[in-house]
Enzyme design. Structure first.
Site, PDB file in Angstrom:
ATOM      1  CE  LYS A 148      -4.488   0.894   0.174  1.00 10.06           C
ATOM      2  NZ  LYS A 148      -5.586   0.063  -0.358  1.00 10.06           N
TER       3      LYS A 148
HETATM    4  P1  NAD Z   1     -13.768   7.572  -2.284  1.00 12.34           P
HETATM    5  O1  NAD Z   1     -12.802   8.623  -1.915  1.00 12.34           O
HETATM    6  O2  NAD Z   1     -14.215   7.467  -3.700  1.00 12.34           O
HETATM    7  O3  NAD Z   1     -15.111   7.732  -1.398  1.00 12.34           O
HETATM    8  C1  NAD Z   1     -15.093   7.796  -0.018  1.00 12.34           C
HETATM    9  C2  NAD Z   1     -16.482   8.237   0.448  1.00 12.34           C
HETATM   10  O4  NAD Z   1     -16.508   8.213   1.875  1.00 12.34           O
HETATM   11  C3  NAD Z   1     -16.850   9.663   0.047  1.00 12.34           C
HETATM   12  O5  NAD Z   1     -18.242   9.727  -0.226  1.00 12.34           O
HETATM   13  C4  NAD Z   1     -16.536  10.467   1.304  1.00 12.34           C
HETATM   14  O6  NAD Z   1     -17.264  11.691   1.400  1.00 12.34           O
HETATM   15  C5  NAD Z   1     -16.946   9.475   2.364  1.00 12.34           C
HETATM   16  N1  NAD Z   1     -16.353   9.712   3.681  1.00 12.34           N
HETATM   17  C6  NAD Z   1     -15.077  10.029   3.986  1.00 12.34           C
HETATM   18  N2  NAD Z   1     -14.939  10.179   5.320  1.00 12.34           N
HETATM   19  C7  NAD Z   1     -16.143   9.923   5.848  1.00 12.34           C
HETATM   20  C8  NAD Z   1     -16.653   9.918   7.172  1.00 12.34           C
HETATM   21  N3  NAD Z   1     -15.866  10.200   8.202  1.00 12.34           N
HETATM   22  N4  NAD Z   1     -17.956   9.623   7.352  1.00 12.34           N
HETATM   23  C9  NAD Z   1     -18.747   9.325   6.300  1.00 12.34           C
HETATM   24  N5  NAD Z   1     -18.349   9.317   5.034  1.00 12.34           N
HETATM   25  C10 NAD Z   1     -17.056   9.623   4.821  1.00 12.34           C
HETATM   26  O7  NAD Z   1     -13.145   6.216  -1.775  1.00 12.34           O
HETATM   27  P2  NAD Z   1     -13.474   4.744  -2.259  1.00 12.34           P
HETATM   28  O8  NAD Z   1     -12.553   4.377  -3.361  1.00 12.34           O
HETATM   29  O9  NAD Z   1     -14.942   4.598  -2.445  1.00 12.34           O
HETATM   30  O10 NAD Z   1     -12.992   3.897  -0.995  1.00 12.34           O
HETATM   31  C11 NAD Z   1     -13.805   3.741   0.168  1.00 12.34           C
HETATM   32  C12 NAD Z   1     -13.241   2.615   1.010  1.00 12.34           C
HETATM   33  O11 NAD Z   1     -13.183   1.415   0.246  1.00 12.34           O
HETATM   34  C13 NAD Z   1     -11.819   2.819   1.520  1.00 12.34           C
HETATM   35  O12 NAD Z   1     -11.696   2.190   2.777  1.00 12.34           O
HETATM   36  C14 NAD Z   1     -10.964   2.085   0.492  1.00 12.34           C
HETATM   37  O13 NAD Z   1      -9.708   1.674   1.005  1.00 12.34           O
HETATM   38  C15 NAD Z   1     -11.865   0.895   0.227  1.00 12.34           C
HETATM   39  N6  NAD Z   1     -11.610   0.224  -1.048  1.00 12.34           N
HETATM   40  C16 NAD Z   1     -11.714   0.888  -2.229  1.00 12.34           C
HETATM   41  C17 NAD Z   1     -11.490   0.203  -3.412  1.00 12.34           C
HETATM   42  C18 NAD Z   1     -11.655   0.855  -4.749  1.00 12.34           C
HETATM   43  O14 NAD Z   1     -11.549   0.160  -5.770  1.00 12.34           O
HETATM   44  N7  NAD Z   1     -11.949   2.146  -4.828  1.00 12.34           N
HETATM   45  C19 NAD Z   1     -11.135  -1.154  -3.387  1.00 12.34           C
HETATM   46  C20 NAD Z   1     -11.038  -1.805  -2.152  1.00 12.34           C
HETATM   47  C21 NAD Z   1     -11.280  -1.097  -0.996  1.00 12.34           C
END
Ligand code: NAD
Length: 416
Positions: free
Chosen positions: A108
């Site tokens: 990561k």
């Molecule tokens: P992103 O940045 O696209 O979206 C994150 C969302 O969470 C946004 O809507 C943001 O406003 C919201 N958010 C942030 N802090 C918050 C809080 N304190 N309370 C409520 N909402 C909050 O990110 P993403 O890519 O959707 O990733 C989200 C999670 O999924 C992360 O933990 C990431 O590691 C995990 N993840 C993502 C992927 C991927 O392909 N994008 C793959 C595996 C895991």
């Protein structure tokens, strides 16, 4: 080992790893070898800001385990992306790639910054400098970054370009790229698609009717919004979603097309007409069939786990339920589908992208969807079979399968 109540994210992942080792009878020397990361790199990233000042950011690339293939994992831009968090996320990638059986290890990256406060020029400068600083430890067959929170396909395009300046054209050095630069069809929606696949499977297994089953999602970014889209399409009722600014709820189910238009216009789900405003805390405590924390780590913890009223918690985000929180959920009979299974769709399609880049042979979306479904459903069935036979939690089963694969790969290569 710290008390369960105040474990850091890395201690939490290590705890699950240790429990799997206990179950599998893994020798201490192997445990110690696997537990700590193979390599940790911390870099300074000086950036000339638009106002002429020089700001120095701190970035990390942590390679946890490479026994099963090149290191693989996203890069996060977030104020809290410190060494401890990146280390935990790197370890989780080792177990995620092993669980779904794709030939990668775990890594990561992270840069401690607030990307929303940086201009596109500053973001590009930061990304290029970070990439140059880590370019000798990444590579198509060495370590392959991808997007995560705060980064996207544009970030990957800059990383690919900065890497090419030193090492030549090598699109497979990063995944999650724009389609025009060798990205894969279906990558953007892959994680949300995987979340919805898992919910459909577990609903069938537990005889929960999909029609009108209520879904609550925290976080409406890449993972949350695509999960909502696919679940709505499958007939579930997405009744509440939130982002960092707050949440919205509609007992009838949200109109996602209209919500998307509102989000595009305002940048937040808050203020959406036809839904009542709720706080993130209220959202987590709503009665529903499936609660999907899809924002940041630590959302469900000892302080609020006793108030969760979902039938199941489905971890869209990484580490959204703390060990202390999960203990309470377990005592209350609320199963938790773990992150390493639920959100593995992203890294799986990243794997397809890497394969397409190496072969210089792009796939149609239909092939991506078919192969993704096969891989994720196989992993789900392996996990649920172990849950059934051993009477253990979904997380314990997922970790057992993953740890066993990594231990075997390591042992077969011979120890010093
Ligand atoms: P992103 O940045 O696209 O979206 C994150 C969302 O969470 C946004 O809507 C943001 O406003 C919201 N958010 C942030 N802090 C918050 C809080 N304190 N309370 C409520 N909402 C909050 O990110 P993403 O890519 O959707 O990733 C989200 C999670 O999924 C992360 O933990 C990431 O590691 C995990 N993840 C993502 C992927 C991927 O392909 N994008 C793959 C595996 C895991």
């Amino acid at each position: 080992m710290a008390n369960i109540a105040d474990m850091t994210p890395f201690q939490a992942v290590t705890r699950y790893f240790d429990q799997a080792c206990d179950r599998l009878g893994v020798r201490d020397e192997i445990r110690n070898l696997i537990c700590t990361p193979d390599r940790e790199m911390r870099v300074e990233i000086p950036v000339r800001m638009d106002d002429g000042s020089l700001e120095v950011f701190i970035g990390y690339r942590i390679q946890h385990n490479g026994s099963r293939g090149p290191y693989k994992g996203g890069v996060r831009y977030h104020p809290e992306a410190d060494e401890e968090e990146v280390r935990a996320l790197a370890a989780l990638m080792t177990w995620k790639t092993a669980l779904v059986g794709i030939p990668f290890g775990g890594a990561k990256g992270g840069v401690q910054c607030d990307p929303s406060a940086l201009s596109p020029t500053e973001l590009q400068a930061l990304t290029r400098r970070f990439t140059r600083s880590i370019s000798h430890i990444i590579g198509v067959n060495q370590d392959i970054p991808a997007p995560d929170v705060g980064t996207n396909s544009q970030t990957m395009a800059w990383m690919m370009s900065a890497y090419a300046e030193e090492h030549g054209y090598a699109p497979g050095v990063v995944t999650g790229k724009p389609l025009e630069l060798g990205g894969s069809a279906g990558r953007e929606q892959a994680t949300g698609r995987g979340v919805s696949l898992m919910i459909k499977e577990v609903a069938k297994d537990l005889s929960i009717a999909m029609d009108h089953s209520k879904i609550v999602i925290q976080g409406f970014g890449n993972v949350g919004s695509w999960a909502a889209h696919f679940l709505d399409e499958a007939g579930f009722s997405v009744v509440a979603v939130s982002d960092v600014n707050g949440g919205i709820h509609s007992g009838q189910g949200l109109d996602l097309a209209q919500l998307k238009a509102h989000l595009n216009e305002t940048g937040t789900v808050v203020g959406f007409k036809g839904a009542e405003a709720i706080t993130n805390d209220e959202l987590l405590e709503m009665e529903c069939e499936f609660l999907v924390p899809a924002a940041m780590g630590g959302a469900i913890h000892r302080g609020n786990a006793s108030k969760i009223r979902a039938r199941l918690v489905v971890e869209g985000a990484n580490n959204p339920v703390t060990p202390g929180g999960e203990e309470i959920l377990n005592d209350r009979g609320i199963p938790c589908l773990p992150d390493l299974l639920v959100n593995a769709g992203g890294v799986t399609v990243s794997y397809f992208e890497w394969v397409q880049n190496i072969q210089r042979f792009p796939w149609e979306l239909s092939r991506v969807e078919k192969e993704l479904e096969e891989i994720l459903l196989k992993a789900y069935r392996e996990v649920s079979a172990l849950v059934e036979s051993e009477k253990i939690t979904y997380r314990a089963a997922a970790f057992s399968i993953a740890v066993d694969r990594v231990v075997k790969a390591l042992e077969l290569q011979g120890l010093p």
